[in-house]
Write a protein that holds these residues in place. Structure first.
Motif, PDB file in Angstrom:
ATOM      1  N   ASN A  67       0.884  -1.165   0.000  1.00 54.21           N
ATOM      2  CA  ASN A  67       0.000   0.000   0.000  1.00 54.21           C
ATOM      3  C   ASN A  67       0.920   1.213   0.000  1.00 54.21           C
ATOM      4  O   ASN A  67       1.597   1.476   0.983  1.00 54.21           O
ATOM      5  CB  ASN A  67      -0.885  -0.031   1.258  1.00 54.21           C
ATOM      6  CG  ASN A  67      -1.665   1.272   1.454  1.00 54.21           C
ATOM      7  OD1 ASN A  67      -1.491   2.245   0.724  1.00 54.21           O
ATOM      8  ND2 ASN A  67      -2.526   1.287   2.473  1.00 54.21           N
ATOM      9  N   ASN A  68       0.959   1.935  -1.125  1.00 56.10           N
ATOM     10  CA  ASN A  68       1.855   3.088  -1.176  1.00 56.10           C
ATOM     11  C   ASN A  68       1.096   4.396  -0.930  1.00 56.10           C
ATOM     12  O   ASN A  68       1.595   5.483  -1.226  1.00 56.10           O
ATOM     13  CB  ASN A  68       2.614   3.135  -2.508  1.00 56.10           C
ATOM     14  CG  ASN A  68       1.685   3.302  -3.698  1.00 56.10           C
ATOM     15  OD1 ASN A  68       0.477   3.503  -3.538  1.00 56.10           O
ATOM     16  ND2 ASN A  68       2.224   3.225  -4.902  1.00 56.10           N
ATOM     17  N   GLY A  69      -0.117   4.273  -0.409  1.00 58.64           N
ATOM     18  CA  GLY A  69      -0.912   5.464  -0.117  1.00 58.64           C
ATOM     19  C   GLY A  69      -1.706   5.952  -1.318  1.00 58.64           C
ATOM     20  O   GLY A  69      -2.557   6.819  -1.192  1.00 58.64           O
ATOM     21  N   ARG A  70      -1.415   5.376  -2.501  1.00 57.56           N
ATOM     22  CA  ARG A  70      -2.137   5.785  -3.711  1.00 57.56           C
ATOM     23  C   ARG A  70      -2.839   4.622  -4.377  1.00 57.56           C
ATOM     24  O   ARG A  70      -3.777   4.808  -5.138  1.00 57.56           O
ATOM     25  CB  ARG A  70      -1.179   6.430  -4.711  1.00 57.56           C
ATOM     26  CG  ARG A  70      -0.520   7.685  -4.172  1.00 57.56           C
ATOM     27  CD  ARG A  70       0.253   8.363  -5.269  1.00 57.56           C
ATOM     28  NE  ARG A  70       0.973   9.512  -4.758  1.00 57.56           N
ATOM     29  CZ  ARG A  70       2.309   9.598  -4.754  1.00 57.56           C
ATOM     30  NH1 ARG A  70       3.035   8.601  -5.228  1.00 57.56           N
ATOM     31  NH2 ARG A  70       2.897  10.676  -4.286  1.00 57.56           N
ATOM     32  N   THR A  71      -2.330   3.400  -4.130  1.00 53.87           N
ATOM     33  CA  THR A  71      -2.953   2.216  -4.703  1.00 53.87           C
ATOM     34  C   THR A  71      -2.467   0.994  -3.939  1.00 53.87           C
ATOM     35  O   THR A  71      -1.598   1.106  -3.064  1.00 53.87           O
ATOM     36  CB  THR A  71      -2.614   2.068  -6.211  1.00 53.87           C
ATOM     37  OG1 THR A  71      -3.366   0.979  -6.759  1.00 53.87           O
ATOM     38  CG2 THR A  71      -1.131   1.798  -6.438  1.00 53.87           C
ATOM     39  N   CYS A  72      -3.047  -0.144  -4.296  1.00 54.05           N
ATOM     40  CA  CYS A  72      -2.563  -1.426  -3.797  1.00 54.05           C
ATOM     41  C   CYS A  72      -1.812  -2.045  -4.967  1.00 54.05           C
ATOM     42  O   CYS A  72      -2.355  -2.142  -6.068  1.00 54.05           O
ATOM     43  CB  CYS A  72      -3.776  -2.261  -3.401  1.00 54.05           C
ATOM     44  SG  CYS A  72      -3.477  -4.011  -3.373  1.00 54.05           S
ATOM     45  N   ARG A  73      -0.560  -2.440  -4.733  1.00 49.21           N
ATOM     46  CA  ARG A  73       0.297  -2.891  -5.836  1.00 49.21           C
ATOM     47  C   ARG A  73       0.921  -4.248  -5.518  1.00 49.21           C
ATOM     48  O   ARG A  73       1.340  -4.485  -4.392  1.00 49.21           O
ATOM     49  CB  ARG A  73       1.399  -1.858  -6.062  1.00 49.21           C
ATOM     50  CG  ARG A  73       2.383  -2.250  -7.151  1.00 49.21           C
ATOM     51  CD  ARG A  73       3.543  -1.280  -7.226  1.00 49.21           C
ATOM     52  NE  ARG A  73       3.123   0.031  -7.716  1.00 49.21           N
ATOM     53  CZ  ARG A  73       3.942   1.085  -7.762  1.00 49.21           C
ATOM     54  NH1 ARG A  73       5.173   1.000  -7.331  1.00 49.21           N
ATOM     55  NH2 ARG A  73       3.502   2.236  -8.236  1.00 49.21           N
ATOM     56  N   VAL A  74       0.965  -5.111  -6.531  1.00 51.27           N
ATOM     57  CA  VAL A  74       1.697  -6.381  -6.401  1.00 51.27           C
ATOM     58  C   VAL A  74       2.918  -6.290  -7.315  1.00 51.27           C
ATOM     59  O   VAL A  74       2.796  -5.915  -8.489  1.00 51.27           O
ATOM     60  CB  VAL A  74       0.824  -7.593  -6.794  1.00 51.27           C
ATOM     61  CG1 VAL A  74       1.638  -8.885  -6.715  1.00 51.27           C
ATOM     62  CG2 VAL A  74      -0.412  -7.678  -5.891  1.00 51.27           C
ATOM     63  N   VAL A  75       4.085  -6.595  -6.753  1.00 43.36           N
ATOM     64  CA  VAL A  75       5.345  -6.437  -7.482  1.00 43.36           C
ATOM     65  C   VAL A  75       5.894  -7.810  -7.890  1.00 43.36           C
ATOM     66  O   VAL A  75       5.825  -8.766  -7.106  1.00 43.36           O
ATOM     67  CB  VAL A  75       6.375  -5.696  -6.592  1.00 43.36           C
ATOM     68  CG1 VAL A  75       7.707  -5.546  -7.305  1.00 43.36           C
ATOM     69  CG2 VAL A  75       5.822  -4.328  -6.196  1.00 43.36           C
ATOM     70  N   PHE A  76       6.430  -7.882  -9.100  1.00 44.50           N
ATOM     71  CA  PHE A  76       6.957  -9.137  -9.636  1.00 44.50           C
ATOM     72  C   PHE A  76       8.441  -8.999  -9.948  1.00 44.50           C
ATOM     73  O   PHE A  76       8.938  -7.902 -10.200  1.00 44.50           O
ATOM     74  CB  PHE A  76       6.199  -9.516 -10.921  1.00 44.50           C
ATOM     75  CG  PHE A  76       4.736  -9.744 -10.692  1.00 44.50           C
ATOM     76  CD1 PHE A  76       4.243 -11.015 -10.424  1.00 44.50           C
ATOM     77  CD2 PHE A  76       3.848  -8.673 -10.702  1.00 44.50           C
ATOM     78  CE1 PHE A  76       2.890 -11.221 -10.178  1.00 44.50           C
ATOM     79  CE2 PHE A  76       2.487  -8.867 -10.460  1.00 44.50           C
ATOM     80  CZ  PHE A  76       2.013 -10.149 -10.195  1.00 44.50           C
ATOM     81  N   ASP A  77       9.123 -10.134  -9.959  1.00 46.76           N
ATOM     82  CA  ASP A  77      10.524 -10.145 -10.353  1.00 46.76           C
ATOM     83  C   ASP A  77      10.608  -9.979 -11.861  1.00 46.76           C
ATOM     84  O   ASP A  77      10.083 -10.808 -12.607  1.00 46.76           O
ATOM     85  CB  ASP A  77      11.157 -11.484  -9.924  1.00 46.76           C
ATOM     86  CG  ASP A  77      12.542 -11.667 -10.520  1.00 46.76           C
ATOM     87  OD1 ASP A  77      13.189 -10.648 -10.828  1.00 46.76           O
ATOM     88  OD2 ASP A  77      12.980 -12.818 -10.679  1.00 46.76           O
ATOM     89  N   ASP A  78      11.267  -8.911 -12.315  1.00 45.46           N
ATOM     90  CA  ASP A  78      11.381  -8.677 -13.761  1.00 45.46           C
ATOM     91  C   ASP A  78      12.843  -8.616 -14.207  1.00 45.46           C
ATOM     92  O   ASP A  78      13.181  -7.937 -15.165  1.00 45.46           O
ATOM     93  CB  ASP A  78      10.642  -7.395 -14.162  1.00 45.46           C
ATOM     94  CG  ASP A  78      11.225  -6.151 -13.491  1.00 45.46           C
ATOM     95  OD1 ASP A  78      12.125  -6.287 -12.625  1.00 45.46           O
ATOM     96  OD2 ASP A  78      10.801  -5.023 -13.840  1.00 45.46           O
ATOM     97  N   THR A  79      13.689  -9.350 -13.490  1.00 46.30           N
ATOM     98  CA  THR A  79      15.112  -9.321 -13.853  1.00 46.30           C
ATOM     99  C   THR A  79      15.413 -10.153 -15.103  1.00 46.30           C
ATOM    100  O   THR A  79      16.463 -10.017 -15.700  1.00 46.30           O
ATOM    101  CB  THR A  79      15.994  -9.825 -12.692  1.00 46.30           C
ATOM    102  OG1 THR A  79      15.457 -11.074 -12.229  1.00 46.30           O
ATOM    103  CG2 THR A  79      15.999  -8.839 -11.532  1.00 46.30           C
ATOM    104  N   PHE A  80      14.513 -11.052 -15.458  1.00 42.22           N
ATOM    105  CA  PHE A  80      14.657 -11.757 -16.741  1.00 42.22           C
ATOM    106  C   PHE A  80      13.251 -12.070 -17.254  1.00 42.22           C
ATOM    107  O   PHE A  80      12.262 -11.734 -16.594  1.00 42.22           O
ATOM    108  CB  PHE A  80      15.541 -13.014 -16.603  1.00 42.22           C
ATOM    109  CG  PHE A  80      15.003 -14.062 -15.652  1.00 42.22           C
ATOM    110  CD1 PHE A  80      14.363 -15.202 -16.129  1.00 42.22           C
ATOM    111  CD2 PHE A  80      15.155 -13.913 -14.265  1.00 42.22           C
ATOM    112  CE1 PHE A  80      13.872 -16.160 -15.251  1.00 42.22           C
ATOM    113  CE2 PHE A  80      14.665 -14.886 -13.390  1.00 42.22           C
ATOM    114  CZ  PHE A  80      14.027 -16.002 -13.886  1.00 42.22           C
TER     115      PHE A  80
END
Length: 262
Positions: free
Chosen positions: A62-75
């Motif tokens: 929760n960054n105060g502006r939305t709910c976000r799910v983060v993924f590994d994008d290193t490859f």
């Protein structure tokens, strides 16, 4: 207005963004209203397909502006291909925009219809080296937009994200979010509209190929209420519901919206 405090309130909301982020007044801004009568059916548009590795999911926040799910994008482990895109785009994050009531909240509007929420899956083109580089290129980013409508038969798809809401109630909270395949969030139909636009949050870079899915997914009133139970304030501040985190419609300015369907 300091660089970091843009938001959705009267004093720092969308009508002020251009003061710090001049791109917000550009010619290819998003979201837009899609009018069926102006859409061009393009037979050359191929189907899109996503191959996502559930192991790439990392955290929810929760960054105060939305709910976000983060993924590994290193490859290239979770990628989007086809449709209007050339090459494979890597999934970086997904997030939502929603309203304070069920009759609004989506950013894009279809023939005057607003949905309760809009889910954005953000992908970037690794040929540009890194995400920051992709933001500077017209073909740098591809976002799949999925509309959420409120109905009586909630889909199990959103359940996993909403179960985690209690762990990220306040701004700045982050929780592990492992083993999740976001392709379960897609509707049955692969029909889509596509156009060239921008991020709907500052700096509003015009680097996005939008793929907006025609068919919404269904959530329950209860599930929407959970989203609205997030706070845009930190833990030691008064609860302030995180709602209406959507940007109003932007001028189309001669852009053509193409459809993969008749």
């Amino acid at each position: 207005m300091a660089q970091s405090v843009w938001g959705y309130d009267k004093e720092n909301g969308p009508e002020h963004w251009h003061q710090n982020y001049p791109m917000a007044k550009g010619d290819k801004q998003s979201p837009i209203e899609i009018n069926s009568k102006d859409v061009r059916h393009d037979t050359s548009l191929s189907p899109w397909h996503a191959s996502y590795d559930p192991g790439a999911a990392k955290t929810i926040l929760n960054n105060g502006r939305t709910c976000r799910v983060v993924f590994d994008d290193t490859f290239d482990r979770s990628v989007l291909r086809g449709g209007p895109l050339t090459g494979a785009y890597r999934l970086r994050q997904l997030h939502l925009h929603w309203g304070s009531a069920d009759d609004h909240g989506s950013e894009h509007v279809i023939d005057g219809v607003k949905y309760a929420a809009e889910l954005h899956l953000v992908h970037w083109n690794p040929k540009h080296g890194n995400f920051a580089g992709a933001l500077k290129q017209p073909d740098g980013v591809a976002v799949v937009g999925v509309f959420l409508k409120v109905g009586k038969t909630p889909k199990p798809e959103m359940k996993r994200i909403l179960e985690e809401i209690d762990n990220i109630k306040t701004k700045g909270k982050e929780a592990p979010f492992q083993h999740f395949d976001p392709s379960i969030l897609f509707p049955k139909s692969r029909d889509y509209w596509t156009y060239h636009g921008s991020f709907t949050t500052p700096p509003c870079e015009e680097c996005i190929t939008w793929i907006l899915l025609r068919e919404p997914i269904e959530v329950s009133p209860d599930q929407m209420a959970r989203l609205r139970s997030l706070s845009k304030n930190g833990e030691n501040e008064p609860m302030c519901p995180l709602v209406d985190n959507w940007r109003p419609l932007q001028p189309v300015k001669g852009r053509i919206v193409r459809a993969s369907f008749k």
